[in-house]
Motif scaffolding. Structure first.
Motif, PDB file in Angstrom:
ATOM      1  N   LEU A  84      -9.955  17.638   0.037  1.00 27.94           N
ATOM      2  CA  LEU A  84      -8.771  17.622   1.092  1.00 27.94           C
ATOM      3  C   LEU A  84      -8.490  16.225   1.236  1.00 27.94           C
ATOM      4  N   GLU A  85      -7.302  15.627   1.439  1.00 27.56           N
ATOM      5  CA  GLU A  85      -7.443  14.456   1.551  1.00 27.56           C
ATOM      6  C   GLU A  85      -7.659  13.620   2.970  1.00 27.56           C
ATOM      7  N   THR A  86      -8.006  12.420   2.188  1.00 29.39           N
ATOM      8  CA  THR A  86      -8.750  11.498   3.794  1.00 29.39           C
ATOM      9  C   THR A  86      -8.519  10.650   3.723  1.00 29.39           C
ATOM     10  N   TRP A  87      -7.868  10.150   5.229  1.00 24.48           N
ATOM     11  CA  TRP A  87      -6.935   8.912   5.470  1.00 24.48           C
ATOM     12  C   TRP A  87      -8.508   7.875   6.506  1.00 24.48           C
ATOM     13  N   ARG A  88      -8.791   6.795   5.996  1.00 23.25           N
ATOM     14  CA  ARG A  88      -9.683   6.107   7.190  1.00 23.25           C
ATOM     15  C   ARG A  88      -8.963   5.292   7.991  1.00 23.25           C
ATOM     16  N   ARG A  89      -9.600   5.410   9.283  1.00 18.80           N
ATOM     17  CA  ARG A  89      -8.712   4.892  10.000  1.00 18.80           C
ATOM     18  C   ARG A  89      -8.883   2.976   9.953  1.00 18.80           C
ATOM     19  N   PRO A  90      -8.247   2.469  10.700  1.00 16.05           N
ATOM     20  CA  PRO A  90      -7.854   0.809  10.493  1.00 16.05           C
ATOM     21  C   PRO A  90      -9.148   0.533  11.447  1.00 16.05           C
TER      22      PRO A  90
END
Length: 90
Positions: free
Chosen positions: A84-90
């Motif tokens: 699954l693609e994940t996005w880091r929080r800024p």
């Protein structure tokens, strides 16, 4: 990759050709057609439909993108965390 592109392109050329013969207007493609992609289907179809609409049928880029977005849908059937693609929080 060549084989995947060949089959995706051939399928989309056939789909667009049939649509034009039956409906006469490429602008109604998304109203009459739904293409479902998932993690096992060739996503190269998105780029190929854009190529066909812009290069072959002379549709402006923005309108071709509207048609393409409205025609394609995507479902991910994979639940494995590493897939699954994940996005880091800024």
């Amino acid at each position: 990759m060549r084989q995947e592109y060949f089959f995706a392109s051939a399928s989309l050329q056939d789909l667009v050709g049939r649509h034009l013969r039956q409906h006469g207007d490429i602008d109604t493609l998304a109203e009459q057609t739904a293409i479902q992609l998932n993690d096992t289907h060739p996503a190269i179809g998105v780029a190929e439909l854009m190529r066909l609409l812009v290069d072959v049928h002379g549709i402006a880029w923005d309108r071709a993108w509207e048609i393409t977005v409205a025609t394609f849908s995507y479902t991910n059937h994979t639940l494995l965390p590493e897939a699954l693609e994940t996005w880091r929080r800024p």
